[in-house]
Design an enzyme around this catalytic site. Structure first.
Site, PDB file in Angstrom:
ATOM      1  N   LYS A 158      -7.115  51.801  11.544  1.00 20.85           N
ATOM      2  CA  LYS A 158      -6.214  51.998  10.393  1.00 20.85           C
ATOM      3  C   LYS A 158      -5.352  50.760  10.161  1.00 20.85           C
ATOM      4  O   LYS A 158      -4.729  50.250  11.094  1.00 20.85           O
ATOM      5  CB  LYS A 158      -5.306  53.201  10.651  1.00 20.85           C
ATOM      6  CG  LYS A 158      -4.272  53.434   9.557  1.00 20.85           C
ATOM      7  CD  LYS A 158      -3.550  54.757   9.765  1.00 20.85           C
ATOM      8  CE  LYS A 158      -2.504  55.030   8.713  1.00 20.85           C
ATOM      9  NZ  LYS A 158      -1.277  54.279   8.883  1.00 20.85           N
ATOM     10  N   HIS A 184       0.038  50.347   5.410  1.00 18.14           N
ATOM     11  CA  HIS A 184       1.103  51.109   6.067  1.00 18.14           C
ATOM     12  C   HIS A 184       2.091  51.659   5.021  1.00 18.14           C
ATOM     13  O   HIS A 184       3.299  51.743   5.262  1.00 18.14           O
ATOM     14  CB  HIS A 184       1.833  50.220   7.085  1.00 18.14           C
ATOM     15  CG  HIS A 184       2.235  50.936   8.342  1.00 18.14           C
ATOM     16  ND1 HIS A 184       1.503  50.871   9.508  1.00 18.14           N
ATOM     17  CD2 HIS A 184       3.294  51.732   8.626  1.00 18.14           C
ATOM     18  CE1 HIS A 184       2.115  51.584  10.444  1.00 18.14           C
ATOM     19  NE2 HIS A 184       3.206  52.125   9.930  1.00 18.14           N
ATOM     20  N   TYR A 201      -0.873  53.339  18.792  1.00 19.02           N
ATOM     21  CA  TYR A 201      -0.412  51.955  18.647  1.00 19.02           C
ATOM     22  C   TYR A 201      -0.691  51.249  19.956  1.00 19.02           C
ATOM     23  O   TYR A 201      -0.599  51.867  21.020  1.00 19.02           O
ATOM     24  CB  TYR A 201       1.106  51.910  18.420  1.00 19.02           C
ATOM     25  CG  TYR A 201       1.564  52.195  17.023  1.00 19.02           C
ATOM     26  CD1 TYR A 201       1.133  51.433  15.950  1.00 19.02           C
ATOM     27  CD2 TYR A 201       2.485  53.216  16.769  1.00 19.02           C
ATOM     28  CE1 TYR A 201       1.593  51.681  14.654  1.00 19.02           C
ATOM     29  CE2 TYR A 201       2.957  53.469  15.479  1.00 19.02           C
ATOM     30  CZ  TYR A 201       2.501  52.695  14.437  1.00 19.02           C
ATOM     31  OH  TYR A 201       2.958  52.943  13.164  1.00 19.02           O
TER      32      TYR A 201
HETATM   33  C1  FNR Z   1       4.249  55.878   8.357  1.00 13.45           C
HETATM   34  N1  FNR Z   1       3.006  55.349   8.675  1.00 13.45           N
HETATM   35  C2  FNR Z   1       2.584  55.342   9.997  1.00 13.45           C
HETATM   36  N2  FNR Z   1       1.340  54.905  10.311  1.00 13.45           N
HETATM   37  C3  FNR Z   1       0.905  54.938  11.588  1.00 13.45           C
HETATM   38  O1  FNR Z   1      -0.232  54.558  11.851  1.00 13.45           O
HETATM   39  N3  FNR Z   1       1.719  55.414  12.577  1.00 13.45           N
HETATM   40  C4  FNR Z   1       2.982  55.859  12.348  1.00 13.45           C
HETATM   41  O2  FNR Z   1       3.692  56.293  13.256  1.00 13.45           O
HETATM   42  C5  FNR Z   1       3.458  55.793  11.008  1.00 13.45           C
HETATM   43  N4  FNR Z   1       4.721  56.192  10.697  1.00 13.45           N
HETATM   44  C6  FNR Z   1       5.123  56.288   9.381  1.00 13.45           C
HETATM   45  C7  FNR Z   1       6.369  56.820   9.074  1.00 13.45           C
HETATM   46  C8  FNR Z   1       6.733  56.994   7.754  1.00 13.45           C
HETATM   47  C9  FNR Z   1       8.048  57.613   7.424  1.00 13.45           C
HETATM   48  C10 FNR Z   1       5.844  56.620   6.711  1.00 13.45           C
HETATM   49  C11 FNR Z   1       6.204  56.833   5.262  1.00 13.45           C
HETATM   50  C12 FNR Z   1       4.629  56.071   7.017  1.00 13.45           C
HETATM   51  C13 FNR Z   1       2.065  54.953   7.602  1.00 13.45           C
HETATM   52  C14 FNR Z   1       1.257  56.156   7.124  1.00 13.45           C
HETATM   53  O3  FNR Z   1       0.357  56.574   8.117  1.00 13.45           O
HETATM   54  C15 FNR Z   1       0.433  55.848   5.870  1.00 13.45           C
HETATM   55  O4  FNR Z   1      -0.340  54.702   6.072  1.00 13.45           O
HETATM   56  C16 FNR Z   1       1.294  55.655   4.611  1.00 13.45           C
HETATM   57  O5  FNR Z   1       2.375  56.560   4.604  1.00 13.45           O
HETATM   58  C17 FNR Z   1       0.443  55.848   3.366  1.00 13.45           C
HETATM   59  O6  FNR Z   1       1.165  55.645   2.199  1.00 13.45           O
HETATM   60  P1  FNR Z   1       1.856  56.836   1.357  1.00 13.45           P
HETATM   61  O7  FNR Z   1       0.902  57.998   1.298  1.00 13.45           O
HETATM   62  O8  FNR Z   1       3.108  57.184   2.100  1.00 13.45           O
HETATM   63  O9  FNR Z   1       2.122  56.192   0.046  1.00 13.45           O
END
Ligand code: FNR
Length: 379
Positions: free
Chosen positions: A254, A278, A129
């Protein structure tokens, strides 16, 4: 009963985790419209049933950013995973390595890059990030490179966090001080196995990667406050160059959901993108990834690989995303549920299950190789 589907893993996670953690994983932002769309739009895609096409040998493997993977799939970065299982990121990275798929370590993980590198037997990807402190960012990139991370996943869809009502209702957000602590402790004692194994002995609050800039703050509220203060909403496409000059291996952007942004990423030298909203946790009301993907794939026109995530809950969903134009998928909640339910073994079993499902989906759709999956498979 052993979980046989992602929804079983979800139920098992609900039984295993304190409420505030389950809701954190499971929830989306605001009305959760986009979260629901991600799942529903993918599920609504009908796949053509094709017969008598010799599917006796089916190869589910794919190449992702130069490396062979057992499936066209990577574990998405999921923050705070060290709260779902003891040293959760190491457990998930081990399972991914054993199954032959990449694991992505979130910036905001309990385990540091170095701890995961020491515990996992294969190179993993690191997610970044944009944090205001650029010297710290440069240091993180150098650490990831040093630890052998094989790709950088640069997340761009969180210039500011979307609110998740469930986190307010559970006491994870908006309940600073003793009141919030007591609510979470109350929920934790109702899950004694988690409280003992993870809460007391798992050192869940270490936040390995960002510890140097947390300035001694360790509570979960402090951490969310720190994110709010330090994530950089001023980041622009020009900053990609800054990252690019400090990262020579594959750089994957992403959080792209628009064809114009996909073209921009391509023009600025990205090695790939993840079509993502996300997991419905940011702009509520945004398109589902299944709806956004075809136009993005058309704009990219095979000039860089496209991963897609959001709503992938089965092997059939992997096939659907590939048919829409992705080269691979990422899964987020699916592995977070499996880790919560059964640690490393849970993630391994879940990946075996997805692989078996994907294989059958390919066979019944009449394709024997991942490279043969395209839009013609959709009815
Ligand atoms: C995330 N996601 C996420 N993305 C990212 O780039 N950095 C992060 O730290 C996080 N943290 C995070 C925590 C939790 C609890 C969730 C559910 C999601 C988003 C993640 O990488 C991804 O894009 C989504 O979870 C994809 O959707 P599905 O597979 O959960 O439906």
């Amino acid at each position: 009963m052993k979980p046989v589907s992602i929804s079983d893993y979800r139920q098992a996670a609900r039984r295993r985790l304190p409420r505030f953690l389950f809701e954190y994983i499971d929830g989306g932002s605001y009305s959760e419209t986009t979260l629901k769309r991600n799942v529903a739009d993918l599920e609504a895609l009908a796949v053509r049933q094709r017969v008598l096409r010799n599917v006796s040998v089916i190869d589910t493997s794919a190449t992702l950013f130069g490396a062979k993977a057992a499936l066209p799939l990577a574990l998405a970065p999921v923050g705070l995973s060290g709260l779902y299982g003891r040293r959760g990121e190491v457990q998930a990275a081990r399972a991914a390595a054993a199954s032959g798929v990449p694991f992505t370590l979130s910036t905001v993980s309990a385990c540091s890059i170095e701890e995961v590198a020491a515990g996992a037997s294969a190179p993993f990807w690191f997610q970044l990030y944009m944090i205001r402190d650029r010297a710290f960012m440069a240091d993180l990139l150098a650490r990831a490179d040093e630890a052998g991370c094989s790709a950088l996943v640069f997340t761009v869809d969180m210039p500011m966090p979307g609110a998740r009502y469930r986190d307010y209702r559970s006491g994870l957000a908006g309940a600073p001080g003793l009141g919030g602590d007591l609510r979470r402790i109350f929920q934790a004692v109702q899950r004694p196995a988690w409280a003992w194994n993870v809460g007391l002995h798992g050192r869940p609050h270490t936040l390995g990667n960002v510890a140097p800039v947390l300035e001694g703050r360790s509570g979960i509220e402090d951490f969310f406050a720190w994110m709010g203060e330090n994530f950089d909403p001023g980041v622009t496409w020009d900053d990609l160059d800054w990252v690019r000059t400090r990262w020579r291996k594959p750089m994957i952007i992403k959080g792209v959901l628009d064809p114009d942004d996909a073209r921009q990423a391509l023009d600025l030298g990205a090695d790939g993108i993840v079509v993502s909203n996300h997991g419905g946790r940011q702009l509520d009301g945004a398109l589902s990834t299944a709806r956004a993907l075809p136009a993005i794939a058309a704009a990219v026109d095979r000039r860089m690989p496209i991963l897609a995530d959001g709503g992938v809950r089965s092997g059939l969903d992997i096939l659907r995303m590939l048919a829409l134009g992705a080269d691979g998928v990422m899964i987020g909640r699916a592995w977070a549920y499996a880790l919560s339910a059964g640690g490393s073994a849970g993630v391994s079993r879940m990946l075996d299950m997805l692989k078996a499902e994907f294989r059958v989906a390919m066979g019944l759709a009449g394709v024997a190789a991942v490279s043969d999956i395209d839009v013609s498979l959709l009815a």
